[in-house]
Design a protein around this motif. Sequence first.
Motif, mmCIF file in Angstrom:
data_model
loop_
_atom_site.group_PDB
_atom_site.id
_atom_site.type_symbol
_atom_site.label_atom_id
_atom_site.label_comp_id
_atom_site.label_asym_id
_atom_site.label_seq_id
_atom_site.Cartn_x
_atom_site.Cartn_y
_atom_site.Cartn_z
ATOM 1 N N ALA A 140 51.697 18.476 20.612
ATOM 2 C CA ALA A 140 52.067 19.189 21.944
ATOM 3 C C ALA A 140 52.755 18.362 22.876
ATOM 4 O O ALA A 140 52.791 17.064 22.887
ATOM 5 C CB ALA A 140 50.766 19.637 22.672
ATOM 6 N N GLU A 141 53.454 18.832 23.952
ATOM 7 C CA GLU A 141 54.302 18.250 24.777
ATOM 8 C C GLU A 141 53.287 17.189 25.640
ATOM 9 O O GLU A 141 53.949 16.031 25.794
ATOM 10 C CB GLU A 141 54.816 19.288 25.986
ATOM 11 N N GLU A 142 52.172 17.387 26.036
ATOM 12 C CA GLU A 142 51.502 16.535 26.901
ATOM 13 C C GLU A 142 50.997 15.339 25.769
ATOM 14 O O GLU A 142 51.170 14.277 26.593
ATOM 15 C CB GLU A 142 50.198 16.989 27.347
ATOM 16 N N GLN A 143 50.758 15.507 24.733
ATOM 17 C CA GLN A 143 50.669 14.394 23.926
ATOM 18 C C GLN A 143 51.579 13.380 23.610
ATOM 19 O O GLN A 143 51.836 12.339 23.854
ATOM 20 C CB GLN A 143 50.177 14.868 22.436
ATOM 21 N N ALA A 144 53.034 14.181 23.546
ATOM 22 C CA ALA A 144 54.227 13.746 23.629
ATOM 23 C C ALA A 144 54.605 12.909 24.670
ATOM 24 O O ALA A 144 55.048 11.406 24.702
ATOM 25 C CB ALA A 144 55.392 14.039 23.218
ATOM 26 N N ARG A 145 54.404 13.427 25.917
ATOM 27 C CA ARG A 145 54.837 12.665 26.995
ATOM 28 C C ARG A 145 53.451 11.291 27.425
ATOM 29 O O ARG A 145 54.018 10.341 27.721
ATOM 30 C CB ARG A 145 54.228 13.580 28.439
#
Length: 204
Positions: free
Chosen positions: A189-194
Amino acid sequence: MAVGKMHEPQFSQYRMQFARVSYLMATVEDIFGKHQSVQWDLQAAEQLPQSLRVFYAAVYNTTNQISYTVLRRHGHDITSHMRRAWVSVCRDYLVEARWHRARQTPRLEEYLSNIRAAMTSPILLPAYFFLSQNIEEQSIQQLQSKSNIINLSSMIVRLSADLQRSRVGFRRGNQPISVQIYMNEAGVAEEQARQHIRNLLRDA
């Protein structure tokens, strides 16, 4: 940022040139998103659209002004060094532009390898001359090479910008940035990538 970090009067030239180069660096990415060429040639520039001629003239004149100031103050002609720095930056953005046009998403390591190359050297090179008292040729060569100071500063600047851009959302058709690339590559997910990108910044 330049004013806040170096507000003393003796650094006025540094602040002025930092602002000029930073503005040009912010513009060059958009330029190479549409036009795919790297040349340092005034005659060839005449064939470009008016907007690109203005940009090219700004880079050309700023480089010559910085080089003249350094030559006058320190006796070093850095014109060729500055030109190589700009050509290197433009080549890096050209790689990204070609990825985008080919609808190709690089792997994260490819992306990082490209941005490590020399994206901050047009800023770091003149900064060295404006802020240093003793100029050494070895130091100039290091700033021109793929040294750690260039690699890490380029990575920090670009990944920080990527995190900022990801906060306002991804627009369809834009070039992929590190957050998107890692989302696709790792299936997260985006937050994990961030968070992964923040970890890379912390390690840098």
